[in-house]
Motif scaffolding. Structure first.
Motif, mmCIF file in Angstrom:
data_model
loop_
_atom_site.group_PDB
_atom_site.id
_atom_site.type_symbol
_atom_site.label_atom_id
_atom_site.label_comp_id
_atom_site.label_asym_id
_atom_site.label_seq_id
_atom_site.Cartn_x
_atom_site.Cartn_y
_atom_site.Cartn_z
ATOM 1 N N ILE A 200 0.865 -1.175 0.000
ATOM 2 C CA ILE A 200 0.000 0.000 0.000
ATOM 3 C C ILE A 200 0.903 1.227 0.000
ATOM 4 O O ILE A 200 1.731 1.402 0.882
ATOM 5 C CB ILE A 200 -0.926 0.023 1.235
ATOM 6 C CG1 ILE A 200 -1.758 -1.244 1.301
ATOM 7 C CG2 ILE A 200 -1.819 1.260 1.214
ATOM 8 C CD1 ILE A 200 -2.548 -1.402 2.582
ATOM 9 N N ARG A 201 0.718 2.073 -0.979
ATOM 10 C CA ARG A 201 1.542 3.285 -1.099
ATOM 11 C C ARG A 201 0.769 4.515 -0.626
ATOM 12 O O ARG A 201 -0.450 4.525 -0.594
ATOM 13 C CB ARG A 201 1.953 3.489 -2.556
ATOM 14 C CG ARG A 201 2.809 2.374 -3.101
ATOM 15 C CD ARG A 201 3.080 2.624 -4.580
ATOM 16 N NE ARG A 201 3.692 1.477 -5.190
ATOM 17 C CZ ARG A 201 5.003 1.316 -5.369
ATOM 18 N NH1 ARG A 201 5.832 2.262 -4.979
ATOM 19 N NH2 ARG A 201 5.471 0.228 -5.932
ATOM 20 N N ASP A 202 1.524 5.516 -0.303
ATOM 21 C CA ASP A 202 0.980 6.844 0.025
ATOM 22 C C ASP A 202 0.003 6.834 1.200
ATOM 23 O O ASP A 202 -1.058 7.454 1.152
ATOM 24 C CB ASP A 202 0.310 7.477 -1.201
ATOM 25 C CG ASP A 202 1.279 7.637 -2.361
ATOM 26 O OD1 ASP A 202 2.450 7.966 -2.093
ATOM 27 O OD2 ASP A 202 0.866 7.426 -3.511
ATOM 28 N N ILE A 203 0.359 6.147 2.249
ATOM 29 C CA ILE A 203 -0.442 6.172 3.482
ATOM 30 C C ILE A 203 -0.062 7.443 4.240
ATOM 31 O O ILE A 203 1.121 7.711 4.449
ATOM 32 C CB ILE A 203 -0.159 4.929 4.346
ATOM 33 C CG1 ILE A 203 -0.525 3.685 3.605
ATOM 34 C CG2 ILE A 203 -0.820 5.051 5.699
ATOM 35 C CD1 ILE A 203 -1.674 2.920 4.119
ATOM 36 N N ASP A 204 -1.041 8.205 4.647
ATOM 37 C CA ASP A 204 -0.772 9.418 5.421
ATOM 38 C C ASP A 204 -0.086 9.056 6.742
ATOM 39 O O ASP A 204 -0.341 7.988 7.320
ATOM 40 C CB ASP A 204 -2.069 10.169 5.719
ATOM 41 C CG ASP A 204 -2.687 10.787 4.480
ATOM 42 O OD1 ASP A 204 -1.945 11.050 3.509
ATOM 43 O OD2 ASP A 204 -3.917 10.999 4.488
ATOM 44 N N ASP A 205 0.736 9.970 7.217
ATOM 45 C CA ASP A 205 1.471 9.735 8.462
ATOM 46 C C ASP A 205 0.540 9.458 9.634
ATOM 47 O O ASP A 205 0.804 8.584 10.452
ATOM 48 C CB ASP A 205 2.366 10.938 8.795
ATOM 49 C CG ASP A 205 3.541 11.068 7.847
ATOM 50 O OD1 ASP A 205 3.895 10.074 7.177
ATOM 51 O OD2 ASP A 205 4.112 12.180 7.777
ATOM 52 N N ASP A 206 -0.564 10.204 9.720
ATOM 53 C CA ASP A 206 -1.486 9.999 10.833
ATOM 54 C C ASP A 206 -2.179 8.645 10.756
ATOM 55 O O ASP A 206 -2.451 8.012 11.770
ATOM 56 C CB ASP A 206 -2.499 11.138 10.945
ATOM 57 C CG ASP A 206 -3.320 11.349 9.694
ATOM 58 O OD1 ASP A 206 -2.826 11.020 8.596
ATOM 59 O OD2 ASP A 206 -4.455 11.848 9.807
ATOM 60 N N VAL A 207 -2.439 8.171 9.549
ATOM 61 C CA VAL A 207 -3.043 6.842 9.382
ATOM 62 C C VAL A 207 -2.061 5.773 9.827
ATOM 63 O O VAL A 207 -2.411 4.858 10.574
ATOM 64 C CB VAL A 207 -3.491 6.612 7.918
ATOM 65 C CG1 VAL A 207 -3.947 5.167 7.713
ATOM 66 C CG2 VAL A 207 -4.590 7.586 7.541
ATOM 67 N N TYR A 208 -0.814 5.895 9.387
ATOM 68 C CA TYR A 208 0.197 4.901 9.777
ATOM 69 C C TYR A 208 0.424 4.934 11.289
ATOM 70 O O TYR A 208 0.545 3.886 11.922
ATOM 71 C CB TYR A 208 1.521 5.115 9.043
ATOM 72 C CG TYR A 208 2.488 4.011 9.359
ATOM 73 C CD1 TYR A 208 2.343 2.749 8.773
ATOM 74 C CD2 TYR A 208 3.510 4.196 10.279
ATOM 75 C CE1 TYR A 208 3.198 1.708 9.084
ATOM 76 C CE2 TYR A 208 4.363 3.156 10.599
ATOM 77 C CZ TYR A 208 4.213 1.920 10.005
ATOM 78 O OH TYR A 208 5.055 0.885 10.332
ATOM 79 N N ALA A 209 0.431 6.140 11.861
ATOM 80 C CA ALA A 209 0.599 6.253 13.308
ATOM 81 C C ALA A 209 -0.539 5.546 14.039
ATOM 82 O O ALA A 209 -0.325 4.876 15.054
ATOM 83 C CB ALA A 209 0.669 7.724 13.722
#
Length: 81
Positions: free
Chosen positions: A7-16
């Motif tokens: 999965i590419r381009d996951i927002d930082d807040d989503v990954y956090a």
């Protein structure tokens, strides 16, 4: 044979959020995503669910359900006004 998904381009807040949730459960992010993907794949799609439920005739009338709910709930607090 197992497949790999990227999965590419996951927002930082989503990954956090994923990292936090995985940490709370004591698993890694890939393990969390693997479990969630398995759960999603096991569920029917909305279209399939609608096809399945549309074929089942309801044996209970809506008026009966509402009457039972009214009976269980009792009178409304302002019913005497």
């Amino acid at each position: 044979m197992p497949k790999t998904v990227q999965i590419r381009d996951i927002d930082d807040d989503v990954y956090a959020g994923l990292l936090r949730r995985a940490g709370e459960e004591g698993i890694t992010v890939p393990e969390l995503l693997r479990r969630e993907a398995t759960r999603i794949a096991a569920r029917p799609s909305i279209a399939e669910w609608l096809r399945r439920t549309d074929r089942r005739p309801s044996r209970i009338a809506t008026t009966d359900v509402l009457a039972n709910l009214d009976e269980w709930r009792g009178e409304w607090p302002d019913a005497g006004r």
